[in-house]
Design an enzyme around this catalytic site. Structure first.
Site, PDB file in Angstrom:
ATOM      1  N   GLU A  89      20.726  32.663  26.485  1.00  0.00           N
ATOM      2  CA  GLU A  89      19.638  33.548  26.068  1.00  0.00           C
ATOM      3  C   GLU A  89      19.891  34.017  24.641  1.00  0.00           C
ATOM      4  OE1 GLU A  89      17.137  37.513  27.502  1.00  0.00           O
ATOM      5  OE2 GLU A  89      18.919  36.930  28.613  1.00  0.00           O
ATOM      6  N   GLY A 127      26.674  42.362  26.286  1.00  0.00           N
ATOM      7  CA  GLY A 127      27.436  43.035  27.329  1.00  0.00           C
ATOM      8  C   GLY A 127      27.646  42.121  28.525  1.00  0.00           C
ATOM      9  N   ALA A 128      26.583  41.405  28.892  1.00  0.00           N
ATOM     10  CA  ALA A 128      26.658  40.488  30.028  1.00  0.00           C
ATOM     11  C   ALA A 128      25.378  39.665  30.048  1.00  0.00           C
ATOM     12  CB  ALA A 128      26.824  41.254  31.336  1.00  0.00           C
ATOM     13  N   GLU A 141      22.652  37.448  32.837  1.00  0.00           N
ATOM     14  CA  GLU A 141      22.244  37.359  34.240  1.00  0.00           C
ATOM     15  C   GLU A 141      22.006  35.949  34.737  1.00  0.00           C
ATOM     16  OE1 GLU A 141      18.241  37.979  31.977  1.00  0.00           O
ATOM     17  OE2 GLU A 141      20.320  38.627  31.773  1.00  0.00           O
ATOM     18  N   ASN A 142      22.653  34.916  34.173  1.00  0.00           N
ATOM     19  CA  ASN A 142      22.444  33.538  34.625  1.00  0.00           C
ATOM     20  C   ASN A 142      22.402  33.470  36.155  1.00  0.00           C
ATOM     21  OD1 ASN A 142      23.219  32.761  31.781  1.00  0.00           O
ATOM     22  ND2 ASN A 142      25.191  33.484  32.536  1.00  0.00           N
ATOM     23  N   HIS A 191      22.871  46.179  36.575  1.00  0.00           N
ATOM     24  CA  HIS A 191      21.808  45.649  35.727  1.00  0.00           C
ATOM     25  C   HIS A 191      21.695  44.136  35.860  1.00  0.00           C
ATOM     26  CE1 HIS A 191      19.246  45.647  32.036  1.00  0.00           C
ATOM     27  NE2 HIS A 191      19.762  44.440  31.897  1.00  0.00           N
ATOM     28  N   GLU A 192      22.807  43.440  35.731  1.00  0.00           N
ATOM     29  CA  GLU A 192      22.757  41.977  35.772  1.00  0.00           C
ATOM     30  C   GLU A 192      22.396  41.472  37.166  1.00  0.00           C
ATOM     31  OE1 GLU A 192      22.623  40.723  32.943  1.00  0.00           O
ATOM     32  OE2 GLU A 192      23.454  42.445  31.881  1.00  0.00           O
ATOM     33  N   HIS A 231      18.662  41.753  37.761  1.00  0.00           N
ATOM     34  CA  HIS A 231      17.920  40.685  37.096  1.00  0.00           C
ATOM     35  C   HIS A 231      17.672  39.498  38.036  1.00  0.00           C
ATOM     36  CE1 HIS A 231      17.005  41.611  32.992  1.00  0.00           C
ATOM     37  NE2 HIS A 231      18.244  41.811  32.611  1.00  0.00           N
TER      38      HIS A 231
END
Length: 901
Positions: free
Chosen positions: A123, A263-264, A266-267, A299-300, A303
């Protein structure tokens, strides 16, 4: 580096993709210098497209090897990072073979190497650095990937979805085949090949399905993975309970990597995280770190539905997934705080503290952005480099716009809207308008309240609205007229701003501090003590009747819980602010009244006015708060002065060193006046914490530590035993929260030489802890070791330290970004040395990692708000960067807009 001509992409130019890719089969032979990627794409023409029959694929930093169409060799045309084939059939299979160099990829976008293996970040537009593909979010495909690598060096091979097969290969290599059963866009593709270990557990979902959960880290970090796993389990359970959304894969994996721009990520099923938001135990992580790990893991994971199962049609819709998911992680964190609280009162206080933290972030990062040259709506109309639009506006303001919809529709109404959103759009790439339409459709029974037509302007209009409040009181009739008006400052791109639908949550306090019934003129029956006013016009009046006659005018508690992301301009005086600070039943507004009282004192002092009476009222109000039987976590935030960045945002012309000087003087005066109470509370909290036994990061314990450490910070500002207390706390600390708090207090006082040396020796082999060591020194109020050198020379010394590396994003952020963005008193030094340092390192970073360089470049985008002398120096620094012949698109867009402002 991208040095091609800048192209502006516009939302209104959107065209559906000419070709769709039904399935993607990848065979990736991983090698540090030359990874070979064979991609088999099942492609068909999009029936909705009228574009020419030309296939255009994105490809960047790739070595082309071969291509076949339905088995026949083809020779594409290359140009402007595009792979083009003319006159292709309606349906065909394209096989491409290409190579890339992960080891040389310092951008950390696409396939890159960190110290222990191969990782990806796709992303927004990184997949094109792995293989040729229509790299856009509205092309959703089924993916299967075969990974192969040297087994001894990279024993763990991970991909999206479910593991189908693994085995040995000749020459010491091995392979694994992963299949993702869900359609996804290319930006959600991920792979990992590394030497890692994992913590794992099995979870039973609400429907009874078994799912394997894994947190992968480097060997030696397994003892720091427990909190991330616990946070993941809590996230999965919360999403089921709150929104009815269940984990849809057989396994869910988190992988920690030390080199990561974000930060991270979400794959689907394979979340890749910056180690900063995974690794935590009491020896290396603070209470804030523990909370951040929980929030980012949540959060991830969230997603998985809001971003993955339903994704965005194009990057202009980025807030569709990010604003919504930030809102969800904020709600999750508040619910976790409430669940851990001993009483409902403590739960409410803890949730308010979380809300206060989120609003402070919004005001410090997003409000300035909304008033600067990079201002944009949460759904931008155009961009030059999409990486520059991962902004506070898209994320934090986007979350506020989602929150307002919940405020308008109610919690149950919002849930109905979410259910309708997934019913309509599961498996699709959609728009922000689709989301709002689902909210309306799910709440048709609410009638006019569910009409969000005017509310949609929040998605297309930039700027922070100013809401003004005026009162007219008729004591004889017990009648209060509250007039609210709204105005959003014009901008170059939007000179005319239309009225918005602004939900204003209101309470009224009587003379005894109790909430009064809110009955609008013409209403009968019971009246609530809190209600939402819907401000839709430029100016509206609301008349409340049945209030206590013959008494003083009730004090309004406006915008409770920060019900809209606006600036509130009110007519409350010092006495009324102190009254709200003491009595408001809404904890957020109780805090906000204190902040406004503090700001009024600081503004008066900056003007040179006599602020003795205001200061006296403030100190008295703070003393009552310190002595009151309130949740320590709330008392901590209530006693903390607004930071220098937020103070500057409330001024017309900014003199950053003057702001720092006035704030320091007020802090010392408060500390002197409250010293006995501060010492007593510091001691009592220490006793209470010792009685609880070993360290726990729960909200109650964190609140006690937070207030105790705030007391310490105040005490180190004055002559007396504050420095001694800090040194004793540092030496006796049994957890990172207390040790770092003591070290920070000493560093800001310029008295940390020995402790800084000791801290480095203790933690020189722990990268994340060293990031803290660098950060506290680059953001200190004084040179931390007490020397008299100029602060910029101190920062240069940090940049030359043997443990510093500009290639690692976390380390670069810990020094140069922290100094330029979070130490305004020294960054804006009179001699302009901070700006010279900024220009030098923007250019250095641009050659390594344009995304990080662009974030640093944002430090000067509001240069015109400063004093004339500083403006001249900042403009010269901006021009120095702009004049570089080969500048990345990322940085070029930032400095170009700043100079044009």
């Amino acid at each position: 580096m991208r040095t091609d001509q800048t192209v502006t992409i516009r939302r209104l130019d959107y065209q559906v993709p000419a070709y769709l890719v039904d399935s993607v089969e990848l065979d990736i032979a991983l090698d540090a210098e030359r990874s070979i990627v064979e991609a088999r794409l099942a492609i068909r023409r999009n029936p909705a497209s009228t574009a020419p029959r030309t296939l255009v694929l994105d490809g960047e930093a790739l070595e082309f090897i071969s291509a076949t169409l339905d088995g026949q060799p083809v020779q594409p045309v290359f140009g402007d990072n595009r792979f083009t084939l003319a006159d292709v059939p309606d349906s065909f299979t394209l096989v491409t073979v290409s190579a890339n160099n992960p080891q040389a990829n310092t951008t950390l976008s696409g396939l890159f190497m960190s110290k222990n293996g191969f990782f990806t970040q796709c992303e927004a537009e990184g997949f094109r650095r792995i293989t040729y593909f229509p790299d856009r979010p509205d092309v959703m495909s089924r993916y299967r990937v075969r990974l192969s690598a040297e087994k001894a060096r990279y024993p763990v091979l991970l991909g999206n979805g479910n593991l189908l097969e693994e085995g040995e290969l000749p020459n010491g290599r091995h392979y694994a085949v992963w299949d993702d059963p869900f359609l996804k866009p290319s930006y959600l593709f991920a792979l990992v090949a590394a030497k890692l270990v994992c913590e794992e557990t099995t979870l039973t979902t609400g429907s009874g399905k078994q799912a394997l959960l894994q947190v992968w880290v480097e060997d030696g970090d397994l003892d720091k993975s427990h909190h991330a796993m616990e946070s993941l389990i809590n996230s999965i359970k919360w999403d089921e309970e709150r929104f009815g959304l269940e984990l849809d894969l057989d396994r869910f994996m988190i992988v920690a990597v030390s080199d990561f721009n974000m930060g991270a990520m979400e794959n689907k099923g394979l979340n890749i995280f910056n180690t900063k938001f995974v690794l935590a135990n009491p020896e290396v992580a603070t209470d804030i770190d523990f909370a951040n790990v929980e929030s980012v893991v949540g959060h991830e994971y969230f997603h998985n539905w809001t971003g993955n199962r339903v994704t965005c049609r194009d990057w202009f819709q980025l807030s569709l997934k990010e604003g919504l998911t930030v809102f969800r992680d904020q709600e999750f964190s508040m619910d976790m705080i409430a669940a851990a609280a001993a009483t409902p009162a403590v739960a409410a206080s803890g949730k308010a503290v979380k809300r206060i933290d989120d609003v402070r972030t919004l005001r410090a990062a997003q409000f300035p952005e909304d008033a600067g040259p990079m201002a944009h709506p949460i759904r931008p109309d155009e961009y030059q480099e999409i990486n520059n639009f991962y902004t506070a506006t898209v994320y934090e303001k986007g979350a506020e716009i989602i929150r307002m919809q919940q405020t308008i529709l109610g919690r149950d109404g919002f849930r109905r809207g979410m259910d309708e959103y997934f019913r309509r759009h599961d498996g699709q790439a959609v728009t922000c308008d689709d989301f709002v339409a689902a909210m309306e459709a799910g709440n048709a029974q609410l009638g006019e309240l569910a009409d969000l037509g005017q509310f949609r302007r929040w998605y297309s209009q930039s700027g922070t609205p100013i809401v003004s409040a005026e009162r007219e009181w008729d004591p004889a009739a017990g009648r209060l007229t509250l007039t609210l008006s709204q105005q959003t400052p014009p901008s170059a791109s939007q000179p005319v701003k239309l009225p918005l639908h602004i939900p204003v949550l209101l309470g009224l306090l009587g003379s005894d501090g109790a909430d009064l019934p809110l009955r609008l003129e013409g209403e009968t029956g019971a009246a609530p003590t809190e209600r939402v006013l819907h401000l839709k016009e430029a100016r509206q009046s609301f008349v409340f009747t049945g209030l206590p006659a013959g008494e003083a005018m009730p004090v309004p508690s406006l915008l409770r819980g920060f019900s809209a992301p606006v600036v509130l301009d009110h007519d409350l005086d010092t006495r009324e602010l102190a009254f709200l600070m003491a009595h408001d039943s809404d904890a957020f507004n109780r805090w906000e009244a204190g902040q406004q009282l503090m700001l009024s004192v600081i503004h008066a002092r900056l003007r040179g006015d006599d602020a003795a009476l205001q200061t006296s009222a403030l100190v008295e109000a703070m003393h009552r708060t310190l002595e009151a039987d309130l949740d320590p976590g709330f008392v901590e935030v209530a006693l903390a002065l607004p930071d220098e960045i937020y103070i500057a945002e409330t001024l017309e012309v900014v003199d950053a060193p003057a702001v720092a000087r006035v704030r320091d003087e007020l802090k010392r005066q408060i500390a002197s006046a409250l010293a006995p109470s501060l010492r007593a509370r510091y001691t009592a909290l220490g006793v209470a914490l010792a009685a609880t036994g070993e360290y726990r990061p729960d909200p109650a314990s964190a609140g006690r530590r937070g207030l105790r450490n705030l007391c310490l910070r105040y005490l180190t500002e004055i002559d007396g035993d504050g420095i001694g207390l800090a040194r004793a706390q540092y030496a006796a600390a049994t957890n990172m929260t207390d040790r770092l708090a003591a070290l920070t207090a000493l560093a800001h006082a310029g008295a940390a030489k020995m402790e800084l040396e000791d801290f480095f020796k203790r933690h020189e082999n722990d990268a994340l802890v060293l990031d803290k060591w660098f950060t506290l020194q680059s953001t200190a109020a004084r040179v931390p070791d007490g020397s008299d050198q100029r602060f910029v020379l101190h920062v240069l010394g940090l940049l030359k330290h043997a443990a510093f590396s500009l290639r690692n994003p976390n380390r670069a952020r810990s020094v140069i970004l922290q100094f330029c963005m979070n130490n305004p008193r020294h960054f804006h030094a009179d001699d302009g040395s901070g700006y010279e340092l900024w220009a030098e390192y923007v250019l250095k970073l641009d050659g390594l990692n344009p995304q990080i360089a662009a974030r640093l470049a944002r430090s000067l985008d509001r240069w015109r708000r400063h004093t004339p002398e500083r403006q001249a120096r900042m403009r010269a620094a901006l021009q120095r960067v702009a004049d570089k012949p080969e500048l990345s698109n990322d940085v070029r867009e930032i400095v170009g807009k700043a100079l044009a402002a």
